[in-house]
Design a protein around this motif. Structure first.
Motif, PDB file in Angstrom:
ATOM      1  N   TYR A 222      -3.533   2.365  -2.430  1.00  0.00           N
ATOM      2  CA  TYR A 222      -2.846   3.587  -2.007  1.00  0.00           C
ATOM      3  C   TYR A 222      -3.747   4.369  -1.071  1.00  0.00           C
ATOM      4  CZ  TYR A 222      -5.793   5.678  -5.609  1.00  0.00           C
ATOM      5  OH  TYR A 222      -6.867   6.057  -6.367  1.00  0.00           O
ATOM      6  N   VAL A 223      -3.124   5.178  -0.232  1.00  0.00           N
ATOM      7  CA  VAL A 223      -3.837   6.135   0.612  1.00  0.00           C
ATOM      8  C   VAL A 223      -3.198   7.499   0.384  1.00  0.00           C
ATOM      9  CG1 VAL A 223      -4.687   4.586   2.409  1.00  0.00           C
ATOM     10  CG2 VAL A 223      -2.361   5.480   2.566  1.00  0.00           C
ATOM     11  N   VAL A 224      -4.037   8.538   0.332  1.00  0.00           N
ATOM     12  CA  VAL A 224      -3.543   9.891   0.072  1.00  0.00           C
ATOM     13  C   VAL A 224      -3.443  10.647   1.393  1.00  0.00           C
ATOM     14  CG1 VAL A 224      -4.004  12.063  -1.119  1.00  0.00           C
ATOM     15  CG2 VAL A 224      -4.574   9.890  -2.232  1.00  0.00           C
TER      16      VAL A 224
ATOM     17  N   MET B 177      -1.821   8.049  -9.642  1.00  0.00           N
ATOM     18  CA  MET B 177      -2.398   6.832  -9.086  1.00  0.00           C
ATOM     19  C   MET B 177      -2.286   5.675 -10.077  1.00  0.00           C
ATOM     20  SD  MET B 177      -3.223   7.756  -6.091  1.00  0.00           S
ATOM     21  CE  MET B 177      -1.899   8.967  -6.161  1.00  0.00           C
ATOM     22  N   VAL B 178      -2.555   5.960 -11.334  1.00  0.00           N
ATOM     23  CA  VAL B 178      -2.442   4.926 -12.367  1.00  0.00           C
ATOM     24  C   VAL B 178      -1.003   4.439 -12.470  1.00  0.00           C
ATOM     25  CG1 VAL B 178      -2.584   4.494 -14.859  1.00  0.00           C
ATOM     26  CG2 VAL B 178      -4.420   5.732 -13.697  1.00  0.00           C
ATOM     27  N   ARG B 179      -0.056   5.373 -12.388  1.00  0.00           N
ATOM     28  CA  ARG B 179       1.367   5.007 -12.467  1.00  0.00           C
ATOM     29  C   ARG B 179       1.760   4.100 -11.304  1.00  0.00           C
ATOM     30  NH1 ARG B 179       6.800   8.123 -12.042  1.00  0.00           N
ATOM     31  NH2 ARG B 179       5.718   9.466 -10.563  1.00  0.00           N
ATOM     32  N   LEU B 180       1.269   4.393 -10.100  1.00  0.00           N
ATOM     33  CA  LEU B 180       1.580   3.578  -8.934  1.00  0.00           C
ATOM     34  C   LEU B 180       1.003   2.166  -9.074  1.00  0.00           C
ATOM     35  CD1 LEU B 180       0.932   6.169  -6.091  1.00  0.00           C
ATOM     36  CD2 LEU B 180       3.150   5.237  -6.782  1.00  0.00           C
ATOM     37  N   LEU B 181      -0.236   2.080  -9.504  1.00  0.00           N
ATOM     38  CA  LEU B 181      -0.873   0.774  -9.647  1.00  0.00           C
ATOM     39  C   LEU B 181      -0.202  -0.029 -10.757  1.00  0.00           C
ATOM     40  CD1 LEU B 181      -4.589   1.864  -9.215  1.00  0.00           C
ATOM     41  CD2 LEU B 181      -3.191   0.621  -7.553  1.00  0.00           C
ATOM     42  N   ASP B 182       0.167   0.633 -11.843  1.00  0.00           N
ATOM     43  CA  ASP B 182       0.867  -0.061 -12.930  1.00  0.00           C
ATOM     44  C   ASP B 182       2.237  -0.553 -12.496  1.00  0.00           C
ATOM     45  OD1 ASP B 182      -1.203   0.206 -14.719  1.00  0.00           O
ATOM     46  OD2 ASP B 182      -0.369   1.967 -15.743  1.00  0.00           O
ATOM     47  N   ALA B 183       2.860   0.162 -11.554  1.00  0.00           N
ATOM     48  CA  ALA B 183       4.186  -0.235 -11.064  1.00  0.00           C
ATOM     49  C   ALA B 183       4.116  -1.393 -10.074  1.00  0.00           C
ATOM     50  CB  ALA B 183       4.883   0.954 -10.415  1.00  0.00           C
ATOM     51  N   GLY B 184       2.896  -1.750  -9.636  1.00  0.00           N
ATOM     52  CA  GLY B 184       2.764  -2.916  -8.768  1.00  0.00           C
ATOM     53  C   GLY B 184       2.136  -2.672  -7.421  1.00  0.00           C
TER      54      GLY B 184
ATOM     55  N   THR C  39      -6.104   8.905   8.254  1.00  0.00           N
ATOM     56  CA  THR C  39      -6.140   8.460   9.639  1.00  0.00           C
ATOM     57  C   THR C  39      -5.644   7.025   9.735  1.00  0.00           C
ATOM     58  OG1 THR C  39      -8.387   7.568   9.529  1.00  0.00           O
ATOM     59  CG2 THR C  39      -8.150   9.927  10.045  1.00  0.00           C
ATOM     60  N   ALA C  40      -5.265   6.630  10.941  1.00  0.00           N
ATOM     61  CA  ALA C  40      -4.850   5.252  11.172  1.00  0.00           C
ATOM     62  C   ALA C  40      -5.992   4.284  10.896  1.00  0.00           C
ATOM     63  CB  ALA C  40      -4.352   5.090  12.613  1.00  0.00           C
ATOM     64  N   ALA C  41      -7.228   4.709  11.188  1.00  0.00           N
ATOM     65  CA  ALA C  41      -8.387   3.851  10.933  1.00  0.00           C
ATOM     66  C   ALA C  41      -8.543   3.594   9.433  1.00  0.00           C
ATOM     67  CB  ALA C  41      -9.656   4.491  11.499  1.00  0.00           C
ATOM     68  N   GLN C  42      -8.322   4.630   8.611  1.00  0.00           N
ATOM     69  CA  GLN C  42      -8.407   4.454   7.163  1.00  0.00           C
ATOM     70  C   GLN C  42      -7.328   3.498   6.670  1.00  0.00           C
ATOM     71  OE1 GLN C  42      -8.022   8.578   6.072  1.00  0.00           O
ATOM     72  NE2 GLN C  42     -10.215   8.801   5.651  1.00  0.00           N
ATOM     73  N   LEU C  43      -6.120   3.668   7.172  1.00  0.00           N
ATOM     74  CA  LEU C  43      -5.024   2.789   6.762  1.00  0.00           C
ATOM     75  C   LEU C  43      -5.298   1.356   7.201  1.00  0.00           C
ATOM     76  CD1 LEU C  43      -2.270   2.314   5.514  1.00  0.00           C
ATOM     77  CD2 LEU C  43      -1.228   3.000   7.697  1.00  0.00           C
TER      78      LEU C  43
ATOM     79  N   ILE D 195       0.869  -1.177   0.000  1.00  0.00           N
ATOM     80  CA  ILE D 195       0.000   0.000   0.000  1.00  0.00           C
ATOM     81  C   ILE D 195       0.903   1.225   0.000  1.00  0.00           C
ATOM     82  CG2 ILE D 195      -1.711   1.343   1.284  1.00  0.00           C
ATOM     83  CD1 ILE D 195      -2.759  -1.246   2.460  1.00  0.00           C
ATOM     84  N   VAL D 196       0.728   2.089  -0.970  1.00  0.00           N
ATOM     85  CA  VAL D 196       1.545   3.295  -1.078  1.00  0.00           C
ATOM     86  C   VAL D 196       0.849   4.442  -0.354  1.00  0.00           C
ATOM     87  CG1 VAL D 196       2.445   5.038  -2.658  1.00  0.00           C
ATOM     88  CG2 VAL D 196       2.646   2.613  -3.228  1.00  0.00           C
ATOM     89  N   ALA D 197       1.594   5.131   0.495  1.00  0.00           N
ATOM     90  CA  ALA D 197       1.112   6.343   1.160  1.00  0.00           C
ATOM     91  C   ALA D 197       1.738   7.537   0.446  1.00  0.00           C
ATOM     92  CB  ALA D 197       1.512   6.333   2.630  1.00  0.00           C
ATOM     93  N   THR D 198       0.898   8.407  -0.103  1.00  0.00           N
ATOM     94  CA  THR D 198       1.415   9.479  -0.937  1.00  0.00           C
ATOM     95  C   THR D 198       0.617  10.768  -0.762  1.00  0.00           C
ATOM     96  OG1 THR D 198       1.823  10.147  -3.241  1.00  0.00           O
ATOM     97  CG2 THR D 198      -0.020   8.650  -2.853  1.00  0.00           C
TER      98      THR D 198
END
Length: 226
Positions: A98-100, A87-94, A104-108, A76-79
């Motif tokens: 992701y979370v933007v 976002m597309v680039r991150l998902l294509d890279a594997g 919050t810790a609950a969201q993560l 999971i990428v935090a960005t």
């Protein structure tokens, strides 16, 4: 208890997320730099990696690509970069999700649980299939092309560990830790011997591999024949 590796250079955020995730039932290891995080990911084999992109020694996107070259651990990428193209680039890279920032810790935690559910889907029966190779953890039976394999208990453990990580390069240190439960050291010859026996039973050799591929100086990779 899921094992989470947090790669985050901000000490305050790292400490806060570590504490919050532990409170939610996760075991958490952390690293402040990309190369330390890569080492921990390879050696400790966590269930999931939470990866910050803004790292001091290497861009997080480059680290993601390096992780994907050796492992299928969910990431999971935090960005703070929230553009659609990014976002597309991150998902294509594997990346698996992701979370933007800010989040919050609950969201993560919710994202972690969702990714781990997806990663575990289809494995509930304990059987792993790679090409014509099938390994069933419940019955401790393995077969190749439908024919049963006559494996010793340790050969089965070794094959099952590798088959559970298809396409990943697994180090001897990891095999000694997780299959033999002994520290890395002079016993690494044990891994070589068992791999040789396993290759023979799979009908292959190190010079002409089908499933077990040696990555010189790193470890071994199990993958279906091309």
């Amino acid at each position: 208890m899921p094992n989470v590796l947090l790669i985050e250079d901000d000490a305050v955020i790292r400490a806060s997320l570590t504490r919050a995730l532990r409170d939610r039932g996760h075991a958490v290891a952390s690293a402040a730099a990309a190369l330390d995080g890569l080492r921990l990911a390879v050696e400790e084999r966590p269930d999931l990696v939470v990866l910050d992109l803004g790292l001091p020694d290497l861009d997080g996107l480059d680290l993601l690509r390096m992780l994907r070259a050796v492992s299928r651990i969910p990431v999971i990428v935090a960005t703070a970069r929230d553009g659609e193209a990014e976002m597309v680039r991150l998902l294509d890279a594997g990346a698996d999700d992701y979370v933007v920032k800010p989040f919050t810790a609950a969201q993560l935690d919710a994202r972690i649980r969702a990714v781990l559910r997806r990663a575990g889907a289809g494995r509930a029966d304990g059987a792993v299939t790679v090409g014509a190779l099938r390994v069933d953890a419940r019955t401790r039976e393995a077969s190749l092309d439908g024919a049963p394999l006559d494996l010793s208990p340790k050969e089965f453990d070794l094959l099952h560990y590798l088959a559970s990580r298809p396409g990943e390069v697994v180090t001897k240190r990891e095999l000694l830790t997780h299959v033999w439960q002994i520290p890395y050291g002079g016993a690494d010859k044990t891994v070589d011997v068992h791999l040789s026996w396993l290759r023979r039973k799979l009908g292959e050799t190190s010079a002409a591999p089908r499933y077990l591929h040696t990555v010189r100086g790193v470890g071994v990779r199990l993958a279906a024949p091309a």
